[in-house]
Design a protein around this motif. Structure first.
Motif, short mmCIF file in Angstrom:
data_model
loop_
_atom_site.label_atom_id
_atom_site.label_comp_id
_atom_site.label_asym_id
_atom_site.label_seq_id
_atom_site.Cartn_x
_atom_site.Cartn_y
_atom_site.Cartn_z
N ALA A 63 0.82 -1.20 0.00
CA ALA A 63 0.00 0.00 0.00
C ALA A 63 0.86 1.26 0.00
O ALA A 63 1.75 1.42 0.82
N GLY A 64 0.57 2.14 -0.96
CA GLY A 64 1.31 3.38 -1.06
C GLY A 64 2.59 3.29 -1.87
O GLY A 64 3.16 4.32 -2.26
N ARG A 65 3.04 2.07 -2.15
CA ARG A 65 4.27 1.91 -2.94
C ARG A 65 4.02 1.26 -4.29
O ARG A 65 4.72 1.51 -5.25
N PHE A 66 3.02 0.37 -4.33
CA PHE A 66 2.71 -0.35 -5.55
C PHE A 66 1.37 0.14 -6.11
O PHE A 66 0.47 0.50 -5.36
N ARG A 67 1.26 0.09 -7.43
CA ARG A 67 -0.01 0.45 -8.07
C ARG A 67 -0.27 -0.52 -9.22
O ARG A 67 0.56 -0.67 -10.11
N ILE A 68 -1.44 -1.17 -9.15
CA ILE A 68 -1.82 -2.11 -10.19
C ILE A 68 -2.81 -1.44 -11.14
O ILE A 68 -3.71 -0.73 -10.70
N THR A 69 -2.60 -1.65 -12.43
CA THR A 69 -3.51 -1.12 -13.44
C THR A 69 -3.75 -2.21 -14.50
O THR A 69 -3.00 -3.18 -14.57
N ARG A 70 -4.76 -2.02 -15.31
CA ARG A 70 -5.07 -3.01 -16.34
C ARG A 70 -5.56 -2.35 -17.61
O ARG A 70 -6.09 -1.25 -17.58
N ASP A 71 -5.39 -3.05 -18.71
CA ASP A 71 -5.91 -2.63 -20.00
C ASP A 71 -6.79 -3.77 -20.50
O ASP A 71 -6.28 -4.82 -20.92
N ASN A 72 -8.09 -3.58 -20.43
CA ASN A 72 -9.02 -4.65 -20.79
C ASN A 72 -9.00 -4.95 -22.29
O ASN A 72 -9.27 -6.08 -22.70
N TRP A 74 -6.44 -5.08 -24.29
CA TRP A 74 -5.31 -5.93 -24.66
C TRP A 74 -5.03 -7.02 -23.63
O TRP A 74 -4.02 -7.71 -23.75
N ASN A 75 -5.92 -7.19 -22.67
CA ASN A 75 -5.73 -8.22 -21.64
C ASN A 75 -4.35 -8.10 -21.00
O ASN A 75 -3.57 -9.08 -20.96
N GLN A 76 -4.06 -6.90 -20.53
CA GLN A 76 -2.78 -6.63 -19.89
C GLN A 76 -2.99 -6.15 -18.46
O GLN A 76 -3.99 -5.49 -18.15
N VAL A 77 -2.03 -6.45 -17.64
CA VAL A 77 -2.02 -5.93 -16.27
C VAL A 77 -0.61 -5.46 -15.96
O VAL A 77 0.37 -6.08 -16.40
N GLN A 78 -0.51 -4.34 -15.24
CA GLN A 78 0.79 -3.78 -14.90
C GLN A 78 0.89 -3.62 -13.39
O GLN A 78 -0.12 -3.51 -12.69
N LEU A 79 2.12 -3.59 -12.92
CA LEU A 79 2.38 -3.31 -11.51
C LEU A 79 3.51 -2.30 -11.45
O LEU A 79 4.66 -2.63 -11.76
N GLN A 80 3.18 -1.07 -11.06
CA GLN A 80 4.17 -0.04 -10.87
C GLN A 80 4.65 -0.10 -9.42
O GLN A 80 3.83 -0.02 -8.50
N MET A 81 5.95 -0.23 -9.24
CA MET A 81 6.50 -0.35 -7.89
C MET A 81 7.52 0.76 -7.66
O MET A 81 8.44 0.94 -8.47
N ILE A 82 7.35 1.50 -6.58
CA ILE A 82 8.29 2.55 -6.20
C ILE A 82 8.77 2.28 -4.79
O ILE A 82 8.18 1.48 -4.06
N GLY A 83 9.84 2.96 -4.40
CA GLY A 83 10.35 2.78 -3.05
C GLY A 83 10.68 1.33 -2.73
O GLY A 83 10.40 0.85 -1.64
N LEU A 84 11.26 0.63 -3.69
CA LEU A 84 11.53 -0.80 -3.50
C LEU A 84 12.52 -1.03 -2.37
O LEU A 84 13.46 -0.24 -2.17
N GLU A 85 12.31 -2.12 -1.66
CA GLU A 85 13.12 -2.50 -0.52
C GLU A 85 13.70 -3.89 -0.78
O GLU A 85 13.14 -4.66 -1.55
N PRO A 86 14.84 -4.21 -0.14
CA PRO A 86 15.40 -5.56 -0.33
C PRO A 86 14.38 -6.67 -0.05
O PRO A 86 14.43 -7.73 -0.69
N GLU A 87 13.45 -6.41 0.85
CA GLU A 87 12.43 -7.42 1.17
C GLU A 87 11.47 -7.66 0.01
O GLU A 87 10.69 -8.62 0.04
N ASP A 88 11.48 -6.80 -0.99
CA ASP A 88 10.63 -6.99 -2.16
C ASP A 88 11.26 -7.93 -3.17
O ASP A 88 10.63 -8.26 -4.18
N THR A 89 12.49 -8.35 -2.92
CA THR A 89 13.15 -9.29 -3.81
C THR A 89 12.36 -10.59 -3.89
O THR A 89 12.06 -11.21 -2.86
#
Length: 116
Positions: A63-72, A74-89
């Protein structure tokens, strides 16, 4: 139906990545799209999901770092991730639910590595 992820890689802590996933083949009617991840030595966990109408949900750490979006179209989904941390590996997987077939489809996963 095949799902293919892209956009993974290695970044330093605090960096950003944008993951994408596209479905190909005999896709009928996709309702929910989601991202999951599996870190080293850990079980696969849900990260975020989005329904056909665009309503999204996130696990607490995203929450607050990742954002999910979709394009219906083209049947696509994206995940924008900011403020990545080593624990996100982790290896990140996308999934989509086909309401006509009544089953989930999964991508093969893409590696995201965050270094301190």
């Amino acid at each position: 139906v095949q799902l293919v992820e892209s956009g993974g890689g290695s970044v330093l802590a605090g960096g950003s990545l944008r993951l994408s996933c596209v479905a190909s083949g005999d896709v009928f009617d996709i309702s929910d799209m989601a991202w999951h991840r599996q870190g080293p030595g850990r079980q696969r966990e849900w990260v975020a999901s989005i329904n056909r109408g665009g309503s999204a949900n996130y696990f607490d750490s995203a929450a607050g770092r990742f954002r999910i979006t979709r394009d219906n179209t083209w049947n696509q989904v994206q995940l924008q991730m900011i403020g990545l941390e080593p624990e996100d590996t982790a290896v990140y997987f996308c999934s989509m639910f086909d309401t006509v077939r009544g089953k989930y489809y999964w991508g093969q996963g893409i590696q995201v590595t965050v270094s301190a």
